[in-house]
Scaffold this active site. Structure first.
Site, short mmCIF file in Angstrom:
data_model
loop_
_atom_site.label_atom_id
_atom_site.label_comp_id
_atom_site.label_asym_id
_atom_site.label_seq_id
_atom_site.Cartn_x
_atom_site.Cartn_y
_atom_site.Cartn_z
CG ASP A 1 -0.40 0.74 -4.17
OD1 ASP A 1 -0.44 1.28 -3.06
OD2 ASP A 1 -1.37 0.70 -4.94
NE ARG B 1 -3.28 3.43 -5.70
CZ ARG B 1 -3.33 4.46 -4.87
NH1 ARG B 1 -3.83 5.61 -5.27
NH2 ARG B 1 -2.88 4.34 -3.63
N GLY C 1 -0.46 4.82 -0.90
CA GLY C 1 -1.48 5.45 -0.08
C GLY C 1 -0.97 6.65 0.70
CD GLN C 2 -3.64 10.47 4.85
OE1 GLN C 2 -4.37 9.55 5.24
NE2 GLN C 2 -3.76 11.70 5.30
N GLY D 1 0.83 -1.20 0.00
CA GLY D 1 0.00 0.00 0.00
C GLY D 1 0.86 1.25 0.00
CE1 TYR E 1 -10.25 1.40 7.62
CE2 TYR E 1 -10.66 3.05 9.30
CZ TYR E 1 -9.78 2.35 8.51
OH TYR E 1 -8.43 2.59 8.61
#
Length: 313
Positions: free
Chosen positions: A36, A38, A13-14, A10, A141
């Protein structure tokens, strides 16, 4: 040269895009791999495309790079999860179990899998939530993060797997755009402010939530992962506190530097999510176990955010 080999799942990500270079600085660029789903990666260093819902792909990557530590950050966040709860549960929970099991099979020495203040629900205190309290979240979540913490404790006790976790508050930083979280207003508001635009907030002005600046979040993560295991008393996830504020208080702090900044309030479904979370967190156990202390207060956060975003606008 360190013998540790680190994998960040990940990494786009942020948190991942900030944690990855911090780990490179700590362990050396050749010892840290970003992954990731992506395929486009704007960082520097080793990058692998990875679908973490596929355990064989994780196993192959761990084996190929001789990984010793894993930071698993891939997840669908709170607001996005409410839009598609079944899909978010499938992705969040499947990737969690895949990482735990492949980590066990590959004899990874240490794993970091974050949790969230979303684990708290209506039965938890509204303020100074203690380390051990009711976990009865009312969001998809939050439910997935309670499962995360429970599985972490299970793998620690059954397999002696060293898995560590933090219940992140809302994380804000200048390094990336908002990514689907309920606390994302505290990032987006700065982008509007530096452009001289009015900001429309999706939360009520007096909605107080726990937050942490990205710099402190990364430092907390690294400090926990470097702490001696004999000092750690928590099998699930550590409470970590930094600061708590409302949208109105944040707007007032921004106006110290941009007096003309205006904010309006049009609450949407994210207000219900925010209302289910506490206003402040008690992190005295983290302070005792591994010496956690935040460095950024509200004014320091605002000043640093505006400085960085103004330089890149």
């Amino acid at each position: 040269m360190s013998t540790e080999r680190i994998l960040v799942i990940g990494a786009n990500g942020q948190i991942g895009k900030v944690l990855f270079p911090a780990l490179q600085e700590l362990w050396g660029k050749d010892n840290v791999t970003a992954a990731d789903i992506r395929p486009v990666f704007d960082g520097e260093g080793i990058f692998e495309v990875l679908d973490a819902t596929e355990p064989k792909a994780i196993y192959a990557l761990l084996s190929r790079h001789k990984i010793t530590q894993v930071y698993h950050l891939a997840a669908i966040l709170s607001a996005k999860a409410e839009e598609n709860p079944l899909s978010s549960w499938e992705i969040n929970t499947r990737t969690l179990l895949n990482v735990l099991e492949t980590g066990r099979e590959c004899k990874v020495s240490k794993l970091f899998i974050p949790s969230s203040i979303a684990v708290f629900g209506p039965s938890a205190p509204r303020t100074k939530v203690p380390q051990n309290t009711f976990l009865d979240p009312s969001t998809a979540y939050g439910i997935s993060k309670v499962a995360t913490e429970t599985w972490i404790a299970y793998y620690r006790r059954k397999y002696n797997l060293d898995v560590r976790s933090i219940r992140y508050p809302g994380v804000l930083g200048y390094q990336s755009m908002p990514g689907g979280g309920t606390t994302d207003y505290a990032v987006d508001i700065f982008y509007k402010a530096v452009k001289g635009e009015q900001y429309t907030c999706f939360l009520e002005k007096d909605t107080r939530l726990p937050m942490i600046y990205m710099n402190d979040a990364i430092r907390a993560t690294l400090e926990l992962m470097q702490a001696s295991p004999e000092n750690l008393s928590v099998d699930m996830a550590y409470n970590v506190a930094s600061l708590s504020f409302t949208p109105e208080e944040l707007g007032t702090a921004i106006r110290k530097y941009i007096p003309a900044f205006q904010i309006t309030y049009v609450p949407d479904y994210r207000q219900t999510i925010a209302h289910s979370w506490p206003e402040s967190i008690d992190d005295s156990v983290a302070q005792k176990d591994w010496g956690w202390q935040p460095k950024f207060g509200l004014d320091e956060v605002v000043r640093d955010m505006l400085e960085h975003l103004s330089n890149h606008s």
